[in-house]
Design a protein around this motif. Structure first.
Motif: not given
Length: 199
Positions: A2-3, A7, A47, A49-51
């Motif tokens: 993830y970043s 996000q 994905q 969940d990364k947001y």
């Protein structure tokens, strides 16, 4: 992987509206990454969940209600203030997209400030770098502009001439390279010069 930056996802099949919202969100939290999806399935393939948040149109939420209900704290429903909201959608936080620009900016700033109070969960902004761009008087004038005062009211409140206010206003816009009160509002709130509750 993830970043390290926040996000945000926008799920809306109205591409033009999504692009406009993306631009506003990136002005409010410049270090944020915003991705646009045309459907919930596109989001699920990326994905989800990364947001941190899902900004989704009401029709998208209605189509995939179970997914958004299971992520209700992350979901913000995009709708118009005149829309007859389906009873099944009343539990969601709403962002009314048909407001005037300054009201929409305030709503988004309010959401950002409430969700990430004191910058919680967000990387540090470059506020320190901007700290000395404006003089103390320009900061006073900017704060009053953002709070909705007109030039004459600012002049009276600060006991300065009207032409001085106009000059300060011009200099503030030039120094910050902004062209509207909405952009000035974003700058003032995000850099801690004005509390969102005061505007």
């Amino acid at each position: 992987m993830y970043s390290k930056f926040p996000q945000i996802s926008i799920i809306d099949n109205n591409t033009l509206a999504a692009i406009g919202l993306k631009s506003i969100l990136q002005n409010i939290i410049p270090m944020m990454s915003v991705e646009i999806f045309n459907s919930t399935q596109d989001l699920l393939n990326a994905q989800p969940d990364k947001y941190y948040h899902y900004f989704a149109s009401a029709n998208i939420i209605l189509e995939d209600k179970d997914f958004y209900l299971s992520n209700i704290k992350k979901t913000i429903m995009l709708t118009s203030s005149s829309a007859d909201i389906n009873q099944q959608l009343t539990a969601f936080h709403c962002l009314y997209t048909d407001k005037k620009e300054n009201e929409l900016i305030k709503s988004l700033l309010w959401l950002e400030q409430m969700a990430h109070s004191e910058g919680r969960h967000l990387p540090k902004t470059n506020a320190v770098r901007h700290a000395k761009i404006l003089s103390d008087r320009e900061i006073e004038v900017m704060s009053l502009i953002v709070k909705g005062l007109i030039n004459k009211e600012i002049a009276d409140k600060l006991n300065i001439g009207l032409s001085t206010v106009v000059t300060h206003r011009h200099n503030i816009m030039e120094k910050l390279q902004v062209k509207s009160v909405s952009a000035l509002t974003i700058y003032a709130v995000m850099n801690g010069y004005v509390n969102i509750r005061d505007i």
